[in-house]
Design an enzyme around this catalytic site. Structure first.
Site, PDB file in Angstrom:
ATOM      1  N   GLY A 230       0.838  -1.193   0.000  1.00 26.02           N
ATOM      2  CA  GLY A 230       0.000   0.000   0.000  1.00 26.02           C
ATOM      3  C   GLY A 230       0.870   1.239   0.000  1.00 26.02           C
TER       4      GLY A 230
ATOM      5  N   GLY B 243       2.942   1.243   3.348  1.00 24.90           N
ATOM      6  CA  GLY B 243       3.789   0.151   3.791  1.00 24.90           C
ATOM      7  C   GLY B 243       3.548  -1.156   3.066  1.00 24.90           C
TER       8      GLY B 243
ATOM      9  N   VAL C 280       2.749  -5.455   3.621  1.00 23.62           N
ATOM     10  CA  VAL C 280       2.183  -6.432   4.545  1.00 23.62           C
ATOM     11  C   VAL C 280       2.812  -7.799   4.294  1.00 23.62           C
ATOM     12  CG1 VAL C 280       0.074  -7.525   5.397  1.00 23.62           C
ATOM     13  CG2 VAL C 280      -0.004  -5.170   4.547  1.00 23.62           C
TER      14      VAL C 280
ATOM     15  N   LYS D  41       2.134  -5.680   9.153  1.00 23.22           N
ATOM     16  CA  LYS D  41       2.205  -4.503   8.286  1.00 23.22           C
ATOM     17  C   LYS D  41       3.394  -3.643   8.701  1.00 23.22           C
ATOM     18  CE  LYS D  41      -0.476  -0.412   6.895  1.00 23.22           C
ATOM     19  NZ  LYS D  41      -1.760   0.316   7.101  1.00 23.22           N
TER      20      LYS D  41
ATOM     21  N   ASP E 298     -10.898   6.561   4.156  1.00 23.46           N
ATOM     22  CA  ASP E 298     -10.243   5.885   3.031  1.00 23.46           C
ATOM     23  C   ASP E 298     -10.900   4.532   2.796  1.00 23.46           C
ATOM     24  OD1 ASP E 298      -8.491   5.732   0.903  1.00 23.46           O
ATOM     25  OD2 ASP E 298      -6.826   4.942   2.083  1.00 23.46           O
TER      26      ASP E 298
END
Length: 357
Positions: free
Chosen positions: A50, A53, A55, A69, A181
């Site tokens: 993402g 970061g 995962v 994450k 979001d």
């Protein structure tokens, strides 16, 4: 603010990770332990990426899995604030349709680095979250892939689950949390395809005036409410707009936004309805055809109401759940309020015309 911590934790990680204790709060976990279960954050363990970061899949000694994450290492104040914001909210949020955080790691160290021709010491931070592992990944991987073939019952249950999770955010303890979001990439699916809302880095607690004004409009284009995108106005209706887009994506199976000509909402609803009826009639088992078709019609009507450009005409999440679950005619209570003839329903109509579902 979350402070860096020194650790000395005996025993195995399984003994301290409350994977099955739904009532426990996230707690600090040593970085070295997280390196061990992710094979030093190897590329082979990456299960998602993402903007903030990466995962990784963590495997405990007893074979259980966990998602780790790892926030991008950066001196950007925004990422630091997002991490602290996410942990603080996850400390309180507990619901079947919200991804559970079982732990976090925030450690700092000083490294000697070359800067402008000189060696200087810089403080480097490692920020990580440990979340319950979701074997079916994120929702966007399923609704954007036609071969996944999600049946209507699964899609409808996912829509309901997302609504339940959002209701908990907006109505829990009198302190509404706005996600800001909400999108398919931030909705995870467990082994039973139960949806779990995740990624609270941009979330905000609503003030007493029920409105926030901000100059920072972080989010994802296509899911951001127009009043937030263009004016920085934040209310719970910001999430309702995002929910509407998601509902229509789940119903149609597509996520693109082609720039196409407009069409009346009634025609759009009917076209979606007919497309799904044809799909269900070809299925070897589809339960009650009329019940499913009624759910489909109701979902797309609710989705269109949610993306109304006028936020005052978007219903609160509790009313949305009531709309979805009611039986009988919907024409009088939903269709009359569907004054949405903007780009959102236009691109969806074009998608259906060109081979959706």
């Amino acid at each position: 603010m979350i402070c860096s911590t020194s650790y000395h934790v005996p025993g195995s990680l399984e003994s301290i990770l409350p994977l099955h204790d739904q009532s426990s709060r996230p707690f600090a976990i040593p970085l070295e332990r997280l390196k061990k279960i992710t094979d030093s954050f190897s590329d082979e363990r990456i299960i998602g990426r993402g903007g903030s970061g990466v995962v990784y899949k963590g495997v405990l000694e007893n074979g259980e899995n966990i998602a780790v994450k790892k926030i991008v290492s950066s001196l950007t104040p925004g990422l630091q604030k997002q991490f602290e914001n996410e942990v603080s909210h996850l400390m309180e949020l507990k619901h079947a349709n919200i991804a559970r955080c079982v732990g976090y790691c925030y450690e700092t160290r000083n490294e000697c680095l070359l800067h402008n021709g000189k060696y200087v010491f810089a403080e480097m931070a490692e920020r990580l979250l440990c979340l319950e592992y979701m074997p079916n990944g994120s929702l966007d991987k399923h609704i954007s892939d036609e071969s996944s073939g999600l049946d209507w019952s699964t899609r409808y249950n996912i829509i309901e689950g997302i609504c339940y999770g959002l209701c908990h955010l907006h109505e829990q303890n009198g302190k509404p949390v706005i996600h800001l979001d909400l999108k398919p990439a931030n909705i995870l699916l467990d082994e039973g395809m139960v949806p779990k809302i995740t990624d609270f880095g941009l979330s905000r607690l609503l003030d007493q005036k029920q409105t926030i004004y901000t100059k920072s409009c972080d989010g994802t284009l296509g899911y951001m409410a127009p009043e937030f995108l263009h004016g920085g106005t934040i209310t719970t209706k910001s999430d309702i707009f995002s929910l509407g887009v998601i509902i229509m994506e789940i119903v149609t199976g597509h996520k693109d936004y082609p720039d196409v000509t407009g069409t009346p909402s009634d025609d759009f609803i009917e076209l979606v309805h007919v497309k799904w009826r044809n799909v269900l009639q070809r299925s070897s088992w589809y339960g009650s055809l009329e019940t499913n078709c009624e759910q489909i019609k109701r979902c797309i009507q609710v989705g269109l109401i949610c993306v109304n450009p006028d936020r005052t005409k978007r219903p609160p999440i509790a009313k949305i759940i009531n709309m979805l679950q009611r039986t009988g005619s919907t024409d009088c209570d939903i269709t009359d309020d569907t004054e949405v003839v903007d780009l959102t329903d236009r691109w969806l109509l074009e998608i259906l015309r060109t081979g959706g579902l």
